[in-house]
Design a protein around this motif. Structure first.
Motif, PDB file in Angstrom:
ATOM      1  N   ILE B 135       0.420  -1.286   0.553  1.00 31.74           N
ATOM      2  CA  ILE B 135       0.231  -0.184  -0.246  1.00 31.74           C
ATOM      3  C   ILE B 135       1.140   1.287  -0.060  1.00 31.74           C
ATOM      4  O   ILE B 135       0.921   2.368  -0.735  1.00 31.74           O
ATOM      5  CB  ILE B 135      -0.576   0.014   0.950  1.00 31.74           C
ATOM      6  N   ALA B 136       1.783   1.001   0.404  1.00 28.30           N
ATOM      7  CA  ALA B 136       2.339   2.495   0.578  1.00 28.30           C
ATOM      8  C   ALA B 136       3.163   2.580  -0.538  1.00 28.30           C
ATOM      9  O   ALA B 136       4.109   3.746  -0.712  1.00 28.30           O
ATOM     10  CB  ALA B 136       3.609   2.311   1.854  1.00 28.30           C
ATOM     11  N   ASN B 137       4.087   1.522  -0.812  1.00 28.31           N
ATOM     12  CA  ASN B 137       4.680   1.720  -2.039  1.00 28.31           C
ATOM     13  C   ASN B 137       3.432   1.931  -3.386  1.00 28.31           C
ATOM     14  O   ASN B 137       3.948   2.812  -4.328  1.00 28.31           O
ATOM     15  CB  ASN B 137       5.242   0.241  -2.884  1.00 28.31           C
ATOM     16  N   GLY B 139       0.153   3.422  -3.282  1.00 27.17           N
ATOM     17  CA  GLY B 139      -0.751   4.675  -2.668  1.00 27.17           C
ATOM     18  C   GLY B 139      -1.850   5.438  -3.705  1.00 27.17           C
ATOM     19  O   GLY B 139      -2.029   5.956  -3.546  1.00 27.17           O
ATOM     20  N   SER B 140      -2.364   4.398  -3.781  1.00 28.62           N
ATOM     21  CA  SER B 140      -3.865   4.951  -5.264  1.00 28.62           C
ATOM     22  C   SER B 140      -4.513   5.180  -4.289  1.00 28.62           C
ATOM     23  O   SER B 140      -5.051   4.698  -2.935  1.00 28.62           O
ATOM     24  CB  SER B 140      -3.310   3.589  -5.425  1.00 28.62           C
ATOM     25  N   ARG B 141      -5.657   6.196  -4.675  1.00 27.18           N
ATOM     26  CA  ARG B 141      -6.687   6.402  -4.604  1.00 27.18           C
ATOM     27  C   ARG B 141      -7.386   4.873  -3.570  1.00 27.18           C
ATOM     28  O   ARG B 141      -8.154   4.445  -2.304  1.00 27.18           O
ATOM     29  CB  ARG B 141      -7.746   7.181  -5.529  1.00 27.18           C
ATOM     30  N   GLU B 142      -7.906   4.263  -4.655  1.00 23.43           N
ATOM     31  CA  GLU B 142      -8.272   2.717  -4.831  1.00 23.43           C
ATOM     32  C   GLU B 142      -8.032   2.576  -3.115  1.00 23.43           C
ATOM     33  O   GLU B 142      -8.584   1.889  -1.937  1.00 23.43           O
ATOM     34  CB  GLU B 142      -7.851   2.156  -5.930  1.00 23.43           C
ATOM     35  N   MET B 143      -6.803   2.601  -3.024  1.00 21.70           N
ATOM     36  CA  MET B 143      -6.292   2.113  -2.010  1.00 21.70           C
ATOM     37  C   MET B 143      -6.938   2.987  -0.214  1.00 21.70           C
ATOM     38  O   MET B 143      -6.551   2.193   0.149  1.00 21.70           O
ATOM     39  CB  MET B 143      -5.127   0.947  -2.516  1.00 21.70           C
ATOM     40  N   ALA B 144      -7.053   3.615  -0.548  1.00 22.79           N
ATOM     41  CA  ALA B 144      -6.681   5.039   0.260  1.00 22.79           C
ATOM     42  C   ALA B 144      -8.487   4.246   0.958  1.00 22.79           C
ATOM     43  O   ALA B 144      -8.815   4.148   1.366  1.00 22.79           O
ATOM     44  CB  ALA B 144      -6.977   6.075  -0.126  1.00 22.79           C
ATOM     45  N   GLU B 145      -9.385   4.008  -0.547  1.00 27.55           N
ATOM     46  CA  GLU B 145     -10.629   4.246  -0.450  1.00 27.55           C
ATOM     47  C   GLU B 145     -10.817   2.584   0.687  1.00 27.55           C
ATOM     48  O   GLU B 145     -11.505   3.275   1.524  1.00 27.55           O
ATOM     49  CB  GLU B 145     -11.016   3.727  -1.154  1.00 27.55           C
ATOM     50  N   ALA B 146      -9.766   1.600   0.474  1.00 26.37           N
ATOM     51  CA  ALA B 146     -10.264   0.543   1.200  1.00 26.37           C
ATOM     52  C   ALA B 146      -9.741   0.418   2.132  1.00 26.37           C
ATOM     53  O   ALA B 146     -10.378  -0.101   3.110  1.00 26.37           O
ATOM     54  CB  ALA B 146      -9.475  -0.540   0.140  1.00 26.37           C
ATOM     55  N   PHE B 147      -8.365   1.268   2.440  1.00 26.94           N
ATOM     56  CA  PHE B 147      -8.130   0.787   3.349  1.00 26.94           C
ATOM     57  C   PHE B 147      -7.348   1.594   4.452  1.00 26.94           C
ATOM     58  O   PHE B 147      -6.787   1.677   5.790  1.00 26.94           O
ATOM     59  CB  PHE B 147      -6.180  -0.220   3.371  1.00 26.94           C
ATOM     60  N   ALA B 148      -7.826   2.991   4.582  1.00 24.04           N
ATOM     61  CA  ALA B 148      -7.547   4.431   5.308  1.00 24.04           C
ATOM     62  C   ALA B 148      -8.118   3.869   7.003  1.00 24.04           C
ATOM     63  O   ALA B 148      -8.352   4.649   7.801  1.00 24.04           O
ATOM     64  CB  ALA B 148      -7.912   5.236   4.724  1.00 24.04           C
ATOM     65  N   GLY B 149      -9.346   3.467   6.295  1.00 31.17           N
ATOM     66  CA  GLY B 149     -10.183   3.097   7.817  1.00 31.17           C
ATOM     67  C   GLY B 149      -9.095   2.784   8.905  1.00 31.17           C
ATOM     68  O   GLY B 149      -8.926   2.705  10.235  1.00 31.17           O
ATOM     69  N   LEU B 172       0.561   5.337   6.624  1.00 31.03           N
ATOM     70  CA  LEU B 172      -0.094   6.204   6.775  1.00 31.03           C
ATOM     71  C   LEU B 172      -0.485   7.136   6.598  1.00 31.03           C
ATOM     72  O   LEU B 172      -1.207   8.449   5.368  1.00 31.03           O
ATOM     73  CB  LEU B 172      -1.360   5.993   8.272  1.00 31.03           C
ATOM     74  N   LEU B 173       1.020   7.571   6.347  1.00 29.70           N
ATOM     75  CA  LEU B 173       1.530   9.228   5.799  1.00 29.70           C
ATOM     76  C   LEU B 173       1.703   8.908   4.487  1.00 29.70           C
ATOM     77  O   LEU B 173       1.191  10.244   3.668  1.00 29.70           O
ATOM     78  CB  LEU B 173       3.585   9.201   6.722  1.00 29.70           C
ATOM     79  N   ARG B 174       1.881   7.741   3.513  1.00 29.30           N
ATOM     80  CA  ARG B 174       1.713   8.183   2.601  1.00 29.30           C
ATOM     81  C   ARG B 174       0.097   8.010   1.438  1.00 29.30           C
ATOM     82  O   ARG B 174      -0.087   8.693   0.910  1.00 29.30           O
ATOM     83  CB  ARG B 174       2.369   6.666   1.926  1.00 29.30           C
ATOM     84  N   LEU B 175      -0.083   7.573   2.618  1.00 30.48           N
ATOM     85  CA  LEU B 175      -2.004   7.463   1.854  1.00 30.48           C
ATOM     86  C   LEU B 175      -2.487   8.733   2.783  1.00 30.48           C
ATOM     87  O   LEU B 175      -3.492   9.766   1.992  1.00 30.48           O
ATOM     88  CB  LEU B 175      -3.139   6.632   2.706  1.00 30.48           C
ATOM     89  N   TYR B 176      -2.197   9.175   3.953  1.00 28.80           N
ATOM     90  CA  TYR B 176      -2.990  10.961   3.927  1.00 28.80           C
ATOM     91  C   TYR B 176      -1.889  11.870   3.274  1.00 28.80           C
ATOM     92  O   TYR B 176      -2.653  12.484   2.576  1.00 28.80           O
ATOM     93  CB  TYR B 176      -1.793  11.483   5.422  1.00 28.80           C
ATOM     94  N   ASP B 181      -8.057  14.099   2.285  1.00 31.62           N
ATOM     95  CA  ASP B 181      -9.711  13.950   2.378  1.00 31.62           C
ATOM     96  C   ASP B 181      -9.992  11.850   2.570  1.00 31.62           C
ATOM     97  O   ASP B 181     -10.944  12.257   4.125  1.00 31.62           O
ATOM     98  CB  ASP B 181     -10.081  13.839   1.223  1.00 31.62           C
ATOM     99  N   LEU B 182      -9.296  11.274   2.316  1.00 29.15           N
ATOM    100  CA  LEU B 182      -9.745  10.144   3.258  1.00 29.15           C
ATOM    101  C   LEU B 182      -9.471   9.326   4.661  1.00 29.15           C
ATOM    102  O   LEU B 182      -9.359   8.896   5.283  1.00 29.15           O
ATOM    103  CB  LEU B 182      -9.197   9.251   2.192  1.00 29.15           C
ATOM    104  N   VAL B 183      -8.012  10.465   5.013  1.00 26.05           N
ATOM    105  CA  VAL B 183      -7.896  10.014   6.512  1.00 26.05           C
ATOM    106  C   VAL B 183      -8.258  10.814   7.070  1.00 26.05           C
ATOM    107  O   VAL B 183      -7.251  11.768   7.210  1.00 26.05           O
ATOM    108  CB  VAL B 183      -5.965  10.026   5.806  1.00 26.05           C
ATOM    109  N   LEU B 184      -8.801   9.782   8.419  1.00 25.42           N
ATOM    110  CA  LEU B 184      -9.410  11.143   9.000  1.00 25.42           C
ATOM    111  C   LEU B 184      -8.986  10.563  10.225  1.00 25.42           C
ATOM    112  O   LEU B 184      -9.054   8.963  10.468  1.00 25.42           O
ATOM    113  CB  LEU B 184     -11.100  10.578   8.586  1.00 25.42           C
ATOM    114  N   MET B 185      -8.014  11.597  10.826  1.00 25.20           N
ATOM    115  CA  MET B 185      -7.359  10.963  11.903  1.00 25.20           C
ATOM    116  C   MET B 185      -8.231  10.875  13.370  1.00 25.20           C
ATOM    117  O   MET B 185      -7.845  10.308  14.286  1.00 25.20           O
ATOM    118  CB  MET B 185      -5.873  11.746  12.519  1.00 25.20           C
ATOM    119  N   GLY B 186      -8.952  11.925  13.569  1.00 25.71           N
ATOM    120  CA  GLY B 186     -10.042  11.978  14.778  1.00 25.71           C
ATOM    121  C   GLY B 186      -9.956  11.739  15.301  1.00 25.71           C
ATOM    122  O   GLY B 186      -9.388  12.196  16.904  1.00 25.71           O
TER     123      GLY B 186
END
Lengths: 152, 964
Positions: B135-137, B139-149, B172-176, B181-186
């Motif tokens: 994922i880190a290598n 880092g596509s948007r599809e991957m962010a959608e699937a795994f950012a949570g 997570l840094l890479r996805l952020y 917008d997909l990585v919500l740290m709250g």
């Protein structure tokens, strides 16, 4: 310069290992580049780095970035980072990486990197990930590599 | 120790690699590769199911072939299959293949994401790390959608292994960074920050990169990290060199982690909490103290690691810029490095001192090292070190040492590397101007600059010296004397001739009393250079001559003789010929009074920010030097250019900047046709403000312009007073544009006038760099005018000078495209509203694509032509981020609005758009092919244009890149 348009994705933009003749022994990219652009970068880095002699610094300005490099025998290890990044930290980052390779391959030479290219990627991912330094302890990295080596 | 033998485990791979290495020629290599590809393909297609080992081996071979630079178009499925193997080595090769050869094939992405999902939930740390690295290598948007949570959960879970946490943090840094917008740290924020306290130093090392990135974006949410970072740093700094065991590198405890902690702190101001701040200052002092201790090892690794921390600490001290004691100590430490035997350290010390020079606390301390820095400039072997020394001299310069520094830089220029000369010249020019106490020194310096490095003295620099001489009457006599002397040199640079011609033309009278520089001597001296000069310089000299006739009537006969000669009056260059003819006529028919009025001395220029400075900023980007430069300026005040520059005046001059150019030097463009003589000093425009940019004036409003690339009608401009509507139609190489000027107020606009001008493509085309040349208008102004450039003809009639409140007037422009062009014509509107003169300059939306004729063609034709246009200069390409939504219908409408034919079913990829058209100009027709490849996933486009003419491809590419 097309690649400036892209969003900043990482501290380290790429890591290259090249020999004096310009053959690439490892290319690890932390930004999206076209294949053509990659080839161009590889050639430019080689041209910039190989003309420098031992009395020169280990840093060289490169487009909007800088290359931190060190030569080991016939191999140049180059890391491309932002101009504001810490030169010496990355210079020693390279050396730390080389010492790990040296232990892992038992007196590493260029051929080890050729024949085991797929293992070199594993070493890189253990030490650098997403363009950042992931792990700096040689003991920890080698222990992990040894463990992976034992797996089928 | 784990020693690895050659290609262990995969003999076939080792044999193949050996074979490739033994190939004697490129052809042999390709042959061997093709054989292998055929073999692998047959294995993959064969009836027999391959076992995991074979699959791994073949996929690995494919990867090797790809890394050699060959295309691979199969094997992806087999690689994906390897992901679900439960053997590490097979899985690893599968993931590696995916990471290196990412493919946007959506079918595969789904399968890959599935495999990653399984591995993430496998609770096997090795497999989890492999999945996270993938994922880190990628880092596509599809991957962010699937795994950012999912990844934050893994990162903070109590039972996650340390190595997995390290990977999860960076993943997570890479996805952020890719999809913030997909990585919500709250809910995770506080637990992520507390990773700074983690027992495992590796986890801290990885997590801190994530925290630094998040902090720089949301400093408030993460501000608790400051005190945690300080206490972590304090523990490391105060530990003995053996305490941290695995994390001690050549007797330095955790150097990389220390650097990262110091860098994180640079996201924040100094801690407010006194205790935290005290602890941090203590850390910084300890780091500075350690630099003075004897080294624990002679190895360079030891000193590098130690100094990496030191330089990062100094960066933090400079960032805070509030601790005078630390700043001065930092400066002293760097001072020691300036003479270190390691080139790296000298380089870094020079670089770091540059920023220290901009702090008021350390500026004086930096200055004490001037001799060492000058010495570095003279003796360093590495050009990049010399460059840093020059930067530092520039940064440490102030009124007290300006003469010394400028002198040293000048003498360095004589031998400086070509790569840095232009920048050095700019720096010398700026310092000379900024710190000039007496203007004779300034004039001397600039003339020396021209003498030593004339080729690198850009127009901005010599324009500037003239501007200053014109504005300061106390230096004019000296300047005339000095240029006169400089011109005596048998070979002097053309820039010297320009300055000489200009200054003697204006102020030659001030030295004419001396028989050694009598008018005729001056003239002969200038004219002796004439024939060796380029056309623009000759044009300037001709204007100097006509000025001479006014200043010194006794030279009239001689000069008329020169003007009358065939080489002038019949010169093949139109500009020179016209000047010769007009000046000759002017000198013979005009009375002394008229001559004196027409050729009056130049009025002073309005003061502005030095355009040289602007140029340097542009060259360097927003670099350190410039920052210090500006701050310097603030401190010093009262420099040559006057403090008013940055005062309220500057706001005014900025708003006036849209004043078009009855710019007396005529530098910015060919004189706008129809513009009368300048109506008063207020219209004078700083010649430097825009001319240097080499492009359209910055003040010209062009956001409206870009909206009209793909459409013909709409509102071009609107402010509180005036609205300008536009309607246009084009056929072949002709166009007609209707402009509607609407008065939005209830008050009459008086003296309403509009002018269309065509900016020159390049400054060198522009021939009137002379003040004397407010061209003597011998011909009455025409009632209708026409601009005629080499690229476009525009004809129109003047509008009524009065526009009543609420009324609208119309103007028609007839446009003819002669040949392809890049610059758009400019429309200048002037009118009086109340007492105030209003002045607006706009770019007219006439772009090359307006002259498109759509061309329908089949796929075969298209690709055949595409291939024919394969020379590199025929293609222009840009990759850029989508500025608007990527809606298909909108895209189509825009492409149709462009004027080309949108070709359906041509590109094999239905997502892509291809268009074809012919640009019709009077002189030629230029066929154009266009391809636009959207990448919805990355929200990017790749735009490629090919045409038979490079300027057309390039211009269209530039225009269109702004449209999507």
């Amino acid at each position: 310069m097309r690649w400036r348009l892209q969003p900043a994705l990482a501290r380290i933009r790429f890591i290259l290992i090249q020999n004096r003749a310009g053959k690439t022994r490892l290319a690890k990219w932390y930004m999206q580049f076209d294949d053509d652009e990659k080839q161009k970068l590889i050639e430019e880095v080689h041209a910039v780095v190989t003309v420098r002699d031992a009395k020169h610094t280990n840093f060289v300005e490169f487009r909007n970035f800088k290359i931190i490099y060190r030569r080991y025998a016939g191999l140049y290890f180059c890391i491309c980072v932002d101009v504001t990044d810490n030169n010496l930290a990355y210079l020693e980052g390279i050396h730390n990486f080389v010492e790990v390779l040296n232990e892992y391959f038992h007196n590493v030479c260029e051929l080890d990197l050729v024949f085991n290219f797929y293992k070199v990627y594993t070493v890189v991912d253990e030490m650098f990930l997403a363009g950042e330094i992931r792990e700096t302890s040689q003991t920890k990295v080698l222990k992990q590599l040894l463990m992976l080596q034992s797996l089928e | 120790m784990p020693a690895v033998s050659k290609g262990d485990g995969m003999r076939g791979l080792a044999v193949f690699i050996s074979d490739i290495r033994n190939c004697k020629s490129k052809e042999a290599e390709i042959k061997r590769i093709n054989k292998e590809l055929a073999n692998i393909r047959s294995k993959f297609k064969g009836d027999k199911a391959l076992d995991g080992y074979s699959k791994k081996k073949y996929v690995c071979k494919l990867l090797f072939i790809f890394l050699l630079g060959h295309d691979i178009d199969f094997g992806h499925m087999e690689a994906v299959n390897l992901l679900s193997s439960n053997k590490y080595t097979e899985k690893q090769i599968g993931y590696l293949f995916i990471s290196v050869l990412v493919n946007s094939n959506s079918e595969l992405i789904r399968l890959i994401n599935n495999a990653i999902k399984n591995d993430l939930s496998s609770r096997n740390p090795t497999f989890m790390c492999l999945a996270l690295h993938c994922i880190a290598n990628v880092g596509s948007r599809e991957m962010a959608e699937a795994f950012a949570g999912e990844i934050p959960r893994i990162l903070v879970a109590g039972d996650t292994m340390d190595s997995v946490k390290q990977s999860a943090a960076l993943c997570l840094l890479r996805l952020y960074k890719a999809s913030p917008d997909l990585v919500l740290m709250g809910e995770w924020t506080s637990r992520v920050v507390h990773l700074l306290n983690d027992q495992h130093m590796g986890v801290v090392t990885a997590a801190i990169s994530l925290i630094t990135c998040l902090s720089s974006k949301n400093p408030d949410e993460f501000k608790t990290c400051v005190s945690l970072a300080v206490s972590r740093l304090s523990r490391i700094v105060s530990s003995a060199s053996t305490d941290l065991q695995d994390y001690t590198y050549y007797f330095v405890p955790a150097p990389w982690l220390s650097c990262k902690l110091l860098r994180l702190l640079q996201c924040y101001p100094p801690p407010e909490d006194g205790a935290v701040k005290g602890r941090l200052v203590e850390c910084l002092e300890t780091i500075l103290n350690k630099a003075q201790e004897p080294p624990k090892s002679k190895k360079v690794q030891h000193s590098n690691a130690k100094n990496a921390i030191l330089f990062e600490a100094i960066s933090l001290i400079i960032h805070y810029d509030s601790e005078p004691n630390l700043l001065v100590r930092a400066c002293n430490q760097l001072g020691q490095f300036l003479q270190h035997r390691e080139t790296n350290l000298r380089y870094l010390a020079l670089e770091s001192m540059c920023t220290l020079a901009s702090s008021e606390f350390s500026h004086e301390a930096v200055k004490t090292h001037i001799e060492t820095v000058i010495n570095a400039l003279k003796t360093e072997r590495d050009v990049s070190v010399r460059q840093r020394a020059a930067d530092l001299l520039y940064a440490m310069c102030d009124r007290s040492n300006a003469k010394q520094i400028v002198a040293e830089m000048l003498s360095y220029l004589e031998t400086a590397d070509y790569s840095i000369r232009e920048e050095m010249v700019l720096k010398v020019a700026i310092l000379a101007e900024k710190y000039a106490v007496d203007y004779s020194w300034y004039v001397d310096t600039i003339l020396n600059l021209i003498r030593i490095a004339g080729d690198y003295v850009s127009e901005e620099v010599w324009y500037r010296v003239i501007q200053i001489v014109i504005n300061r009457d106390d230096v004019q006599g000296y300047a005339a004397k000095t240029v006169f002397e400089a011109l005596q040199a048998p070979a002097c640079h053309e820039n010297m001739v320009k300055v000489g011609g200009y200054i003697l033309g204006e102020f030659g009278n001030l030295i004419a009393g001396d028989p050694r520089s009598s008018p005729l001597v001056q003239f002969n001296l200038l004219h002796s250079k004439f024939h060796l000069c380029s056309v623009p310089t000759r044009a300037l000299l001709l204007s100097a001559y006509i000025k001479f006739i006014n200043l010194f009537p006794e030279t009239k006969a001689t000069i008329q003789e020169v003007l009358r000669s065939d080489s002038q009056i019949r010169n093949s260059d139109v500009e020179l010929q016209q000047r010769a003819v007009e000046y000759l006529k002017l000198s013979s028919i005009a009375s002394t009074d008229v001559l004196a009025t027409v050729l009056e001395e130049m009025p002073p220029f309005p003061e502005r920010e030095s355009s040289i400075l602007a140029k340097l900023k542009k060259k360097k980007g927003p670099g350190v030097v410039v920052v210090s430069e500006l701050e310097d300026g603030k401190r010093e005040g009262g420099e040559l250019n006057g403090g008013g520059d940055r005062g309220p005046d500057s706001a005014m001059s900025a708003s006036n900047a849209s004043t078009p150019s009855p710019d007396l030097l005529g530098l910015r463009s060919a004189a706008p046709v129809g513009a009368g003589p300048p109506s008063g000093g207020s219209l004078l425009v700083d010649v430097f403000s825009e001319s240097g940019a080499g492009g359209p004036a910055a003040a010209v409003n062009d956001d409206g312009f870009l909206r009209f690339v793909c459409k013909n009608n709409g509102v071009l401009f609107e402010n509180q007073l005036l609205q300008i509507g536009i309607k246009s139609e084009y056929r072949q190489n002709l166009g007609r544009m209707y402009l509607f000027y609407g008065n939005k107020t209830s008050v009459q606009f008086a003296s309403f006038s509009t002018t269309v001008s065509y900016p020159g493509e390049l400054q060198s085309h522009i021939l009137t760099p002379l003040p004397v040349l407010t061209p003597p208008r011998l011909i009455p102004l025409p009632t209708a005018y026409r601009i005629h450039s080499q690229q476009l003809n525009v004809q129109t009639k003047p509008v009524e000078p009065l526009v009543e409140g609420g009324a609208q007037v119309q103007q028609v422009l007839n446009i003819e495209c002669i040949t392809d062009f890049s610059e758009a014509p400019q429309l200048n509107i002037k009118f009086r509203y109340g007492g105030a003169l209003q002045n607006i300059t706009l770019k007219l939306p006439v772009t090359i694509n307006k002259f498109f004729q759509p061309t329908e063609m089949t796929a075969t034709d298209f690709f055949q032509r595409w291939k024919q246009l394969s020379q590199p200069q025929q293609e222009a390409q840009k990759i850029f981020k989508a500025n608007h939504g990527m809606d298909t219908e909108v895209l189509k409408a825009k492409l149709l609005g462009l004027g080309t034919a949108l070709l359906e079913n041509v590109d094999p990829n239905p997502e892509n758009y291809v268009c074809a058209g012919v640009v019709q100009t009077k002189s030629q027709q230029v066929g154009v092919l266009l391809r636009l490849e959207p990448n919805a996933q990355a929200q990017m486009y790749r735009l490629t244009l090919r045409s038979s003419k490079d300027t057309v491809s390039k211009r269209l590419c530039d225009l269109l890149a702004e449209q999507f």
